[in-house]
Scaffold this motif. Structure first.
Motif, PDB file in Angstrom:
ATOM      1  N   VAL A   1       0.832  -1.200   0.000  1.00  0.00           N
ATOM      2  CA  VAL A   1       0.000   0.000   0.000  1.00  0.00           C
ATOM      3  C   VAL A   1       0.867   1.251   0.000  1.00  0.00           C
ATOM      4  CG1 VAL A   1      -1.955  -1.092   1.179  1.00  0.00           C
ATOM      5  CG2 VAL A   1      -0.209   0.093   2.520  1.00  0.00           C
ATOM      6  N   ASP A   2       0.314   2.319  -0.554  1.00  0.00           N
ATOM      7  CA  ASP A   2       0.948   3.631  -0.467  1.00  0.00           C
ATOM      8  C   ASP A   2       0.671   4.220   0.915  1.00  0.00           C
ATOM      9  OD1 ASP A   2       1.894   3.751  -3.219  1.00  0.00           O
ATOM     10  OD2 ASP A   2      -0.216   3.929  -3.777  1.00  0.00           O
ATOM     11  N   PRO A   3       1.483   5.187   1.355  1.00  0.00           N
ATOM     12  CA  PRO A   3       1.291   5.759   2.694  1.00  0.00           C
ATOM     13  C   PRO A   3       0.145   6.765   2.717  1.00  0.00           C
ATOM     14  CG  PRO A   3       3.139   6.829   1.628  1.00  0.00           C
ATOM     15  CD  PRO A   3       2.686   5.741   0.686  1.00  0.00           C
ATOM     16  N   VAL A   4      -1.044   6.266   2.485  1.00  0.00           N
ATOM     17  CA  VAL A   4      -2.252   7.089   2.446  1.00  0.00           C
ATOM     18  C   VAL A   4      -3.199   6.553   3.520  1.00  0.00           C
ATOM     19  CG1 VAL A   4      -4.207   7.837   1.033  1.00  0.00           C
ATOM     20  CG2 VAL A   4      -1.950   7.492  -0.024  1.00  0.00           C
ATOM     21  N   PRO A   5      -3.542   7.347   4.526  1.00  0.00           N
ATOM     22  CA  PRO A   5      -4.360   6.844   5.632  1.00  0.00           C
ATOM     23  C   PRO A   5      -5.636   6.139   5.196  1.00  0.00           C
ATOM     24  CG  PRO A   5      -3.479   8.997   6.195  1.00  0.00           C
ATOM     25  CD  PRO A   5      -3.110   8.744   4.761  1.00  0.00           C
TER      26      PRO A   5
ATOM     27  N   GLU B   1       9.234   3.998  -2.088  1.00  0.00           N
ATOM     28  CA  GLU B   1       9.985   4.746  -3.107  1.00  0.00           C
ATOM     29  C   GLU B   1       9.863   6.249  -2.884  1.00  0.00           C
ATOM     30  OE1 GLU B   1      10.591   5.210  -7.930  1.00  0.00           O
ATOM     31  OE2 GLU B   1       8.778   4.233  -7.180  1.00  0.00           O
ATOM     32  N   GLY B   2       8.668   6.725  -2.522  1.00  0.00           N
ATOM     33  CA  GLY B   2       8.481   8.157  -2.281  1.00  0.00           C
ATOM     34  C   GLY B   2       9.376   8.664  -1.166  1.00  0.00           C
ATOM     35  N   TYR B   3       9.490   7.868  -0.120  1.00  0.00           N
ATOM     36  CA  TYR B   3      10.381   8.238   0.987  1.00  0.00           C
ATOM     37  C   TYR B   3      11.826   8.308   0.512  1.00  0.00           C
ATOM     38  CZ  TYR B   3      13.413   7.431   5.027  1.00  0.00           C
ATOM     39  OH  TYR B   3      14.421   7.511   5.945  1.00  0.00           O
TER      40      TYR B   3
ATOM     41  N   PRO C   1       4.442  11.145   5.901  1.00  0.00           N
ATOM     42  CA  PRO C   1       3.284  10.329   5.525  1.00  0.00           C
ATOM     43  C   PRO C   1       3.384   8.881   5.981  1.00  0.00           C
ATOM     44  CG  PRO C   1       4.524  11.028   3.571  1.00  0.00           C
ATOM     45  CD  PRO C   1       5.116  11.715   4.735  1.00  0.00           C
ATOM     46  N   TYR C   2       4.585   8.380   6.137  1.00  0.00           N
ATOM     47  CA  TYR C   2       4.781   6.991   6.567  1.00  0.00           C
ATOM     48  C   TYR C   2       4.505   6.845   8.064  1.00  0.00           C
ATOM     49  CZ  TYR C   2       6.620   6.378   1.935  1.00  0.00           C
ATOM     50  OH  TYR C   2       6.725   6.338   0.570  1.00  0.00           O
ATOM     51  N   VAL C   3       4.876   7.847   8.820  1.00  0.00           N
ATOM     52  CA  VAL C   3       4.568   7.840  10.245  1.00  0.00           C
ATOM     53  C   VAL C   3       3.059   7.840  10.445  1.00  0.00           C
ATOM     54  CG1 VAL C   3       4.766   9.131  12.404  1.00  0.00           C
ATOM     55  CG2 VAL C   3       6.734   8.973  10.865  1.00  0.00           C
TER      56      VAL C   3
ATOM     57  N   GLU D   1      13.893   4.189  12.779  1.00  0.00           N
ATOM     58  CA  GLU D   1      13.814   4.967  14.023  1.00  0.00           C
ATOM     59  C   GLU D   1      12.483   5.699  14.171  1.00  0.00           C
ATOM     60  OE1 GLU D   1      18.477   6.247  14.851  1.00  0.00           O
ATOM     61  OE2 GLU D   1      17.210   7.491  13.553  1.00  0.00           O
ATOM     62  N   ASN D   2      11.871   6.052  13.059  1.00  0.00           N
ATOM     63  CA  ASN D   2      10.731   6.969  13.124  1.00  0.00           C
ATOM     64  C   ASN D   2       9.374   6.371  12.781  1.00  0.00           C
ATOM     65  OD1 ASN D   2      11.760   9.922  13.642  1.00  0.00           O
ATOM     66  ND2 ASN D   2      13.286   8.922  12.331  1.00  0.00           N
ATOM     67  N   VAL D   3       9.346   5.225  12.141  1.00  0.00           N
ATOM     68  CA  VAL D   3       8.061   4.603  11.790  1.00  0.00           C
ATOM     69  C   VAL D   3       7.676   3.636  12.904  1.00  0.00           C
ATOM     70  CG1 VAL D   3       6.843   3.133  10.146  1.00  0.00           C
ATOM     71  CG2 VAL D   3       8.417   4.889   9.318  1.00  0.00           C
TER      72      VAL D   3
END
Length: 239
Positions: free
Chosen positions: A133-137, A156-158, A172-174, A203-205
């Motif tokens: 999935v894309d990072p879209v809520p 890839e976007g990240y 957006p991934y967080v 570290e952040n997700v």
């Protein structure tokens, strides 16, 4: 610790370029595990330009960590292959025929009925299911009602935006991961993660279970050696 699954497609690409069995895909998979990888990932495609269907059968016999088969579940041959070999995990990717590499996640709203039906087939066979999935809520929330066990965030976007500003790239991934956690979904990630951007991502997700990395890891191994490279990626995952 986030688990590292090594995608060995590129090893198969190199082998296929000259015919024969050099490099030996099965031995490389064994070595990846021996060097610390916690899983082996393959993504067979209909033209078998890298991983062949016979490779999947042979790998199933020797993989002792977690075996993850990615692919386009809209191809019946793929479904049959997965059901016959029963990996620990199947990752469903919305590829189209002839696609060079995966480049987007599922529209989990439009494809809700199809995904529910297909996921149920794999889960009935005792196979854990993850969907790309894309990072879209909204897409993550809709994924939760398909019956999937996990999502794999398409990164890839990240990776593309990381050099421009890592805080904006990760945001957006967080958010997507937080939504996934709210719905009780496991979280995987993959595509263009490498030694430059992986540690910050891990570290952040929140709640990141697993990353699947192939192209960058195999490319780095040309310079650092396979064992050393896997250790470097494991250290980036050890947050």
């Amino acid at each position: 610790m986030t688990r590292l699954s090594v995608n060995i497609n590129k090893i198969a690409t190199l082998r296929n370029s000259r015919g024969g069995n050099n490099p030996d895909l099965i031995q490389v998979a064994k070595d990846c595990e021996r060097f610390g990888a916690q899983g082996i990932t393959v993504h067979p495609r209909p033209d078998e330009r890298h991983i062949r269907y016979a490779d999947v059968v042979n790998l199933k016999k020797i993989v002792t960590t977690e075996f993850n088969i990615e692919g386009n579940c809209q191809e019946q041959k793929f479904i049959d292959l997965v059901l016959a070999n029963k990996p620990a995990q199947v990752t469903l990717v919305p590829d189209i025929l002839g696609q060079i590499t995966s480049n987007h996640g599922w529209d989990t709203i439009t494809n809700q009925a199809y995904l529910k039906y297909t996921i149920a087939i794999f889960k009935a066979a005792g196979i854990r299911v993850s969907i790309f999935v894309d990072p879209v809520p909204e897409m993550v929330a809709a994924a939760a009602t398909t019956g999937t066990d996990r999502i794999e965030l398409y990164t890839e976007g990240y990776a593309t935006n990381f050099p421009k500003g890592k805080e904006a790239a990760i945001a957006p991934y967080v958010e997507a991961a937080k939504v996934a956690q709210q719905y009780g979904l496991g979280i995987n990630a993959g595509h263009d993660l490498d030694l430059h951007n992986l540690k910050y991502f891990v570290e952040n997700v929140p709640g990141l279970d697993e990353v699947s990395i192939g192209h960058a890891l195999i490319s780095d191994a040309l310079y650092f050696g396979l064992e050393n490279t896997i250790q470097m990626y494991l250290r980036a995952c050890a947050v």
